[in-house]
Design a protein around this motif. Structure first.
Motif, PDB file in Angstrom:
ATOM      1  N   PRO A   1     -43.360 -21.151 -30.575  1.00 11.05           N
ATOM      2  CA  PRO A   1     -42.625 -22.145 -29.783  1.00 11.05           C
ATOM      3  C   PRO A   1     -41.250 -21.622 -29.342  1.00 11.05           C
ATOM      4  N   MET A   2     -40.645 -20.774 -30.167  1.00 12.11           N
ATOM      5  CA  MET A   2     -39.335 -20.230 -29.813  1.00 12.11           C
ATOM      6  C   MET A   2     -39.448 -19.255 -28.634  1.00 12.11           C
ATOM      7  N   LEU A   3     -40.545 -18.558 -28.538  1.00 12.10           N
ATOM      8  CA  LEU A   3     -40.752 -17.638 -27.416  1.00 12.10           C
ATOM      9  C   LEU A   3     -40.874 -18.418 -26.102  1.00 12.10           C
ATOM     10  N   GLY A   4     -41.701 -19.458 -26.126  1.00 17.75           N
ATOM     11  CA  GLY A   4     -41.852 -20.279 -24.919  1.00 17.75           C
ATOM     12  C   GLY A   4     -40.553 -20.958 -24.527  1.00 17.75           C
ATOM     13  N   TRP A   5     -39.871 -21.504 -25.513  1.00 15.04           N
ATOM     14  CA  TRP A   5     -38.612 -22.175 -25.254  1.00 15.04           C
ATOM     15  C   TRP A   5     -37.552 -21.155 -24.803  1.00 15.04           C
ATOM     16  N   GLY A   6     -37.621 -19.956 -25.354  1.00 14.20           N
ATOM     17  CA  GLY A   6     -36.679 -18.890 -24.981  1.00 14.20           C
ATOM     18  C   GLY A   6     -36.813 -18.504 -23.512  1.00 14.20           C
TER      19      GLY A   6
ATOM     20  N   MET B   1     -33.118 -25.744 -33.486  1.00 16.97           N
ATOM     21  CA  MET B   1     -34.562 -25.954 -33.641  1.00 16.97           C
ATOM     22  C   MET B   1     -35.259 -24.678 -34.126  1.00 16.97           C
ATOM     23  N   GLY B   2     -34.742 -23.531 -33.742  1.00 12.07           N
ATOM     24  CA  GLY B   2     -35.304 -22.278 -34.271  1.00 12.07           C
ATOM     25  C   GLY B   2     -35.176 -22.210 -35.778  1.00 12.07           C
ATOM     26  N   GLY B   3     -34.010 -22.602 -36.304  1.00  9.79           N
ATOM     27  CA  GLY B   3     -33.821 -22.657 -37.757  1.00  9.79           C
ATOM     28  C   GLY B   3     -34.739 -23.692 -38.398  1.00  9.79           C
ATOM     29  N   PHE B   4     -34.906 -24.827 -37.728  1.00  9.12           N
ATOM     30  CA  PHE B   4     -35.794 -25.874 -38.241  1.00  9.12           C
ATOM     31  C   PHE B   4     -37.241 -25.370 -38.289  1.00  9.12           C
ATOM     32  N   PHE B   5     -37.708 -24.747 -37.205  1.00 10.45           N
ATOM     33  CA  PHE B   5     -39.094 -24.247 -37.174  1.00 10.45           C
ATOM     34  C   PHE B   5     -39.315 -23.159 -38.232  1.00 10.45           C
ATOM     35  N   LEU B   6     -38.328 -22.304 -38.417  1.00  7.08           N
ATOM     36  CA  LEU B   6     -38.453 -21.251 -39.435  1.00  7.08           C
ATOM     37  C   LEU B   6     -38.543 -21.876 -40.828  1.00  7.08           C
ATOM     38  N   THR B   7     -37.674 -22.835 -41.115  1.00  8.17           N
ATOM     39  CA  THR B   7     -37.706 -23.517 -42.407  1.00  8.17           C
ATOM     40  C   THR B   7     -39.035 -24.236 -42.613  1.00  8.17           C
ATOM     41  N   LEU B   8     -39.482 -24.945 -41.585  1.00  8.12           N
ATOM     42  CA  LEU B   8     -40.763 -25.647 -41.667  1.00  8.12           C
ATOM     43  C   LEU B   8     -41.910 -24.673 -41.901  1.00  8.12           C
ATOM     44  N   ASN B   9     -41.862 -23.538 -41.234  1.00  9.59           N
ATOM     45  CA  ASN B   9     -42.907 -22.517 -41.409  1.00  9.59           C
ATOM     46  C   ASN B   9     -42.907 -21.987 -42.840  1.00  9.59           C
ATOM     47  N   LEU B  10     -41.716 -21.718 -43.390  1.00 10.04           N
ATOM     48  CA  LEU B  10     -41.623 -21.200 -44.763  1.00 10.04           C
ATOM     49  C   LEU B  10     -42.120 -22.218 -45.792  1.00 10.04           C
ATOM     50  N   ILE B  11     -41.892 -23.498 -45.527  1.00 10.97           N
ATOM     51  CA  ILE B  11     -42.309 -24.537 -46.481  1.00 10.97           C
ATOM     52  C   ILE B  11     -43.807 -24.810 -46.390  1.00 10.97           C
ATOM     53  N   THR B  12     -44.343 -24.951 -45.170  1.00 14.75           N
ATOM     54  CA  THR B  12     -45.737 -25.374 -45.001  1.00 14.75           C
ATOM     55  C   THR B  12     -46.733 -24.223 -45.091  1.00 14.75           C
ATOM     56  N   SER B  13     -46.432 -23.094 -44.532  1.00 18.20           N
ATOM     57  CA  SER B  13     -47.385 -21.970 -44.555  1.00 18.20           C
ATOM     58  C   SER B  13     -46.620 -20.645 -44.564  1.00 18.20           C
ATOM     59  N   PRO B  14     -46.116 -20.263 -45.760  1.00 23.42           N
ATOM     60  CA  PRO B  14     -45.282 -19.063 -45.842  1.00 23.42           C
ATOM     61  C   PRO B  14     -46.017 -17.759 -45.502  1.00 23.42           C
ATOM     62  N   GLY B  15     -47.318 -17.738 -45.602  1.00 24.46           N
ATOM     63  CA  GLY B  15     -48.062 -16.506 -45.324  1.00 24.46           C
ATOM     64  C   GLY B  15     -48.393 -16.310 -43.852  1.00 24.46           C
TER      65      GLY B  15
END
Length: 133
Positions: free
Chosen positions: A52-57, A31-45
């Motif tokens: 979410p990874m911090l909370g889940w971590g 899911m970390g890879g998924f969130f990173l990919t989603l972040n790069l596609i939807t709002s790269p800046g």
């Protein structure tokens, strides 16, 4: 003394707990890879994927401490818990009461001297005459 069947049951339970943790960790990483990919596609800046990874971590760390105990200390793990239970049971056993333990002999001269000092202090006022105004 535990029977072979009881040891097997406990070992099987521990293995299942470890398996659940590793499954949880794998899901976290995917899911970390998924969130990173989603972040790069939807709002790269704007970087948001790590929140979410911090909370889940934190949840993963908590789960890991529950299964394996505190890293490096052994505290909180199943082995530590079993040792602590054995210690507490030993403390509660009738053999470990203070009545059974040998107390050091009391020197009566020291005891009487202490009483005399306490009597002298009680007779003296708790203030000096110099303190009075």
């Amino acid at each position: 003394m535990m029977t072979e069947e009881e040891r097997y049951r406990i070992a099987r339970k521990r293995v299942k707990e470890k398996k659940r943790f590793y499954s949880h960790l794998t899901t976290y990483l995917v899911m970390g890879g998924f969130f990173l990919t989603l972040n790069l596609i939807t709002s790269p800046g704007a970087w948001w994927w790590y929140w979410p990874m911090l909370g889940w971590g934190i949840g993963i760390a908590s789960h890991g401490m529950q299964v394996f105990g505190l890293p490096g200390s052994g505290a909180g793990g199943n082995e530590w818990e079993q040792r602590e239970i054995e210690k507490e049971m030993e403390r509660m056993s009738p053999r470990s009461t203070t009545q059974d333990r040998a107390l050091p002999p009391v020197d009566m001269d020291d005891h009487l001297e202490l009483r005399e000092i306490q009597k002298e202090r009680a007779a003296e006022p708790s203030y000096r005459k110099d303190d009075l105004v």
